[in-house]
Design a protein around this motif. Sequence first.
Motif, PDB file in Angstrom:
ATOM      1  N   PHE A 166     -17.308  72.665   5.794  1.00 38.06           N
ATOM      2  CA  PHE A 166     -17.447  73.971   6.458  1.00 38.06           C
ATOM      3  C   PHE A 166     -17.506  73.730   7.958  1.00 38.06           C
ATOM      4  N   ASN A 167     -16.731  74.503   8.699  1.00 38.71           N
ATOM      5  CA  ASN A 167     -16.517  74.256  10.126  1.00 38.71           C
ATOM      6  C   ASN A 167     -16.740  75.495  10.967  1.00 38.71           C
ATOM      7  N   LEU A 168     -17.298  75.274  12.140  1.00 37.80           N
ATOM      8  CA  LEU A 168     -17.265  76.285  13.187  1.00 37.80           C
ATOM      9  C   LEU A 168     -16.064  75.984  14.074  1.00 37.80           C
ATOM     10  N   VAL A 169     -15.193  76.958  14.214  1.00 39.78           N
ATOM     11  CA  VAL A 169     -13.959  76.783  14.990  1.00 39.78           C
ATOM     12  C   VAL A 169     -13.818  77.937  15.970  1.00 39.78           C
ATOM     13  N   ARG A 170     -13.106  77.673  17.068  1.00 37.30           N
ATOM     14  CA  ARG A 170     -12.899  78.719  18.059  1.00 37.30           C
ATOM     15  C   ARG A 170     -11.617  79.489  17.743  1.00 37.30           C
ATOM     16  N   THR A 171     -11.783  80.791  17.562  1.00 35.13           N
ATOM     17  CA  THR A 171     -10.639  81.665  17.293  1.00 35.13           C
ATOM     18  C   THR A 171     -10.378  82.630  18.437  1.00 35.13           C
ATOM     19  N   SER A 172     -11.249  82.634  19.454  1.00 32.45           N
ATOM     20  CA  SER A 172     -11.046  83.484  20.619  1.00 32.45           C
ATOM     21  C   SER A 172     -11.749  82.882  21.815  1.00 32.45           C
ATOM     22  N   THR A 173     -11.182  83.088  23.004  1.00 33.54           N
ATOM     23  CA  THR A 173     -11.806  82.619  24.246  1.00 33.54           C
ATOM     24  C   THR A 173     -12.277  83.786  25.098  1.00 33.54           C
ATOM     25  N   GLU A 174     -12.250  84.980  24.559  1.00 35.85           N
ATOM     26  CA  GLU A 174     -12.670  86.171  25.301  1.00 35.85           C
ATOM     27  C   GLU A 174     -14.157  86.427  25.123  1.00 35.85           C
ATOM     28  N   GLY A 175     -14.803  86.950  26.153  1.00 37.90           N
ATOM     29  CA  GLY A 175     -16.215  87.289  26.078  1.00 37.90           C
ATOM     30  C   GLY A 175     -17.106  86.063  26.094  1.00 37.90           C
ATOM     31  N   LYS A 176     -18.340  86.234  25.618  1.00 37.77           N
ATOM     32  CA  LYS A 176     -19.281  85.133  25.567  1.00 37.77           C
ATOM     33  C   LYS A 176     -18.776  84.065  24.592  1.00 37.77           C
ATOM     34  N   PRO A 177     -19.131  82.782  24.829  1.00 35.04           N
ATOM     35  CA  PRO A 177     -18.650  81.713  23.944  1.00 35.04           C
ATOM     36  C   PRO A 177     -19.002  81.948  22.475  1.00 35.04           C
ATOM     37  N   GLN A 178     -20.192  82.512  22.234  1.00 33.72           N
ATOM     38  CA  GLN A 178     -20.623  82.713  20.850  1.00 33.72           C
ATOM     39  C   GLN A 178     -19.757  83.725  20.103  1.00 33.72           C
ATOM     40  N   THR A 179     -19.138  84.642  20.829  1.00 28.67           N
ATOM     41  CA  THR A 179     -18.411  85.723  20.168  1.00 28.67           C
ATOM     42  C   THR A 179     -17.023  85.311  19.685  1.00 28.67           C
ATOM     43  N   GLY A 180     -16.549  84.114  20.052  1.00 31.20           N
ATOM     44  CA  GLY A 180     -15.203  83.706  19.661  1.00 31.20           C
ATOM     45  C   GLY A 180     -15.174  82.623  18.603  1.00 31.20           C
ATOM     46  N   ILE A 181     -16.257  82.489  17.833  1.00 26.48           N
ATOM     47  CA  ILE A 181     -16.373  81.405  16.853  1.00 26.48           C
ATOM     48  C   ILE A 181     -16.266  81.959  15.436  1.00 26.48           C
ATOM     49  N   SER A 182     -15.550  81.246  14.579  1.00 20.89           N
ATOM     50  CA  SER A 182     -15.391  81.649  13.183  1.00 20.89           C
ATOM     51  C   SER A 182     -15.842  80.534  12.249  1.00 20.89           C
ATOM     52  N   PHE A 183     -16.102  80.910  11.003  1.00 16.13           N
ATOM     53  CA  PHE A 183     -16.631  80.000   9.980  1.00 16.13           C
ATOM     54  C   PHE A 183     -15.530  79.749   8.961  1.00 16.13           C
ATOM     55  N   LEU A 184     -15.022  78.510   8.922  1.00 15.35           N
ATOM     56  CA  LEU A 184     -13.828  78.189   8.140  1.00 15.35           C
ATOM     57  C   LEU A 184     -14.123  77.057   7.161  1.00 15.35           C
ATOM     58  N   LEU A 185     -13.605  77.190   5.937  1.00 17.89           N
ATOM     59  CA  LEU A 185     -13.759  76.164   4.910  1.00 17.89           C
ATOM     60  C   LEU A 185     -12.471  75.367   4.823  1.00 17.89           C
ATOM     61  N   ILE A 186     -12.561  74.030   4.975  1.00 18.94           N
ATOM     62  CA  ILE A 186     -11.378  73.183   5.068  1.00 18.94           C
ATOM     63  C   ILE A 186     -11.398  72.116   3.980  1.00 18.94           C
ATOM     64  N   ASP A 187     -10.304  72.004   3.252  1.00 17.68           N
ATOM     65  CA  ASP A 187     -10.116  70.934   2.273  1.00 17.68           C
ATOM     66  C   ASP A 187      -9.863  69.642   3.045  1.00 17.68           C
ATOM     67  N   MET A 188     -10.740  68.640   2.871  1.00 19.57           N
ATOM     68  CA  MET A 188     -10.618  67.410   3.652  1.00 19.57           C
ATOM     69  C   MET A 188      -9.469  66.524   3.201  1.00 19.57           C
ATOM     70  N   LYS A 189      -8.786  66.900   2.119  1.00 18.65           N
ATOM     71  CA  LYS A 189      -7.591  66.172   1.694  1.00 18.65           C
ATOM     72  C   LYS A 189      -6.335  66.756   2.337  1.00 18.65           C
ATOM     73  N   SER A 190      -6.487  67.772   3.164  1.00 16.54           N
ATOM     74  CA  SER A 190      -5.343  68.408   3.818  1.00 16.54           C
ATOM     75  C   SER A 190      -4.653  67.444   4.770  1.00 16.54           C
ATOM     76  N   PRO A 191      -3.323  67.491   4.854  1.00 19.02           N
ATOM     77  CA  PRO A 191      -2.613  66.673   5.848  1.00 19.02           C
ATOM     78  C   PRO A 191      -3.120  66.978   7.255  1.00 19.02           C
ATOM     79  N   GLY A 192      -3.324  65.915   8.029  1.00 20.22           N
ATOM     80  CA  GLY A 192      -3.792  66.087   9.402  1.00 20.22           C
ATOM     81  C   GLY A 192      -5.278  65.895   9.582  1.00 20.22           C
ATOM     82  N   VAL A 193      -6.032  65.775   8.466  1.00 19.59           N
ATOM     83  CA  VAL A 193      -7.468  65.493   8.560  1.00 19.59           C
ATOM     84  C   VAL A 193      -7.674  63.986   8.457  1.00 19.59           C
ATOM     85  N   SER A 194      -8.336  63.413   9.437  1.00 21.16           N
ATOM     86  CA  SER A 194      -8.626  61.971   9.392  1.00 21.16           C
ATOM     87  C   SER A 194     -10.094  61.735   9.731  1.00 21.16           C
ATOM     88  N   VAL A 195     -10.699  60.775   9.036  1.00 21.69           N
ATOM     89  CA  VAL A 195     -12.115  60.453   9.192  1.00 21.69           C
ATOM     90  C   VAL A 195     -12.245  59.037   9.727  1.00 21.69           C
TER      91      VAL A 195
END
Length: 393
Positions: free
Chosen positions: A170-199
């Motif tokens: 579960f990730n906090l990601v930025r989906t907007s840069t408008e307004g206060k920093p807190q107002t542009g954050i979204s909560f996203l669930l990501i499959d860690m086996k997805s292409p492009g994810v590296s640990v």
Amino acid sequence: MDLAFTPEEQKFREEIRAWVRENLPQEIAHKVHNNLHLTRDDMQRWAKILGKKGWLGYGWPKQFGGPGWTAIQKHLFEEETALAGAPRIIPFGPVMVAPVIMAFGSPEQQKRFLPGIASGEVWWSQGYSEPGSGSDLASLKTRAERKGDKYIVNGQKTWTTLGQYGEWMFNLVRTSTEGKPQTGISFLLIDMKSPGVSVRPIIMLDGGHEVNEVFFDNVEVPAENLVGEENKGWTYAKHLLSHERTNIADVNRAKRELERLKRIAKAEGVYDDMRFRDEIARLEVDIVALEMLVLRVLSAEKSGKNSLDIAGLLKIKGSEIQQRYSELMMLAGGPFSIPFIKEAMEAGWQGDFPGGAVGLAPLAATYFNLRKTTIYGGSNEVQRNIVAQTVLG
């Protein structure tokens, strides 16, 4: 304030104690009581045992498959499992993301994700901190751009605890840069086996691989994995943090480690030293005071009050206590607690330990590891500011 448990609560405690005694694998309890290395299989094995009983989500309401326990029953469960030597439940799934999905997720998300969390089958990780965004989490820069029915995620998370085992994150990601920093954050669930994810592992002072860096390079995430509304993730994160900070206090582990400290002090011949006994007594008083704070949170929860402000105090005191008992164990072991032999933290290790008992071998690693407790989950300096503003006014 009546601190006595009712006869019904005492009966509940005894039932939990008997069940744990019968079902907790003793080889795992031995590792926990002696602070030896727990493998992924150890942690997952206990999670699945609890999951089969319906107790991994011990804080869940009945409507989502939990036992529907009261706040006091949850506390007694945590205490009895900790004192018995059960591994701490890895909180990311059942304690942290599950309440967010229950409160803000869609019925489809609840049906899809909660069963795997409740059974212990699916390992979740947390994607919050970034190289430039720790206590100041609102400054995070990991970006998620909406393109059709997908989000394209780019960025980096760090200090991802046990992320090498993670299957979902579960990730906090930025989906907007408008307004206060807190107002542009979204909560996203990501499959860690997805292409492009590296640990990438981060090896700590104690030689352990506990934390990681996680990189996202044009990772495609279905839009249906967005929890709640876009740009409302900060609200959901605060809901989650109230659960995390209560969990961070870990008063029951402190009670178990206090007994371990006494065992070490007696074995090393310093328990009869009155000055050292004074230090143990001071620690024990602090643990009792922390437990009283926990009971205040439980009381507030029982009456429907918001306990988030008190939870900040729990985090501060709980983390300081963890550091203190590790320091006192080092002092009890004296020079024999100093040698650092990573292999000595493995169960069954048969090597030579310089001069002292093998039981002293994990002490240096524990001491190093617990330096982090006053930093993660919101550093104690920041927590004190929050408490000053919200509690003291």
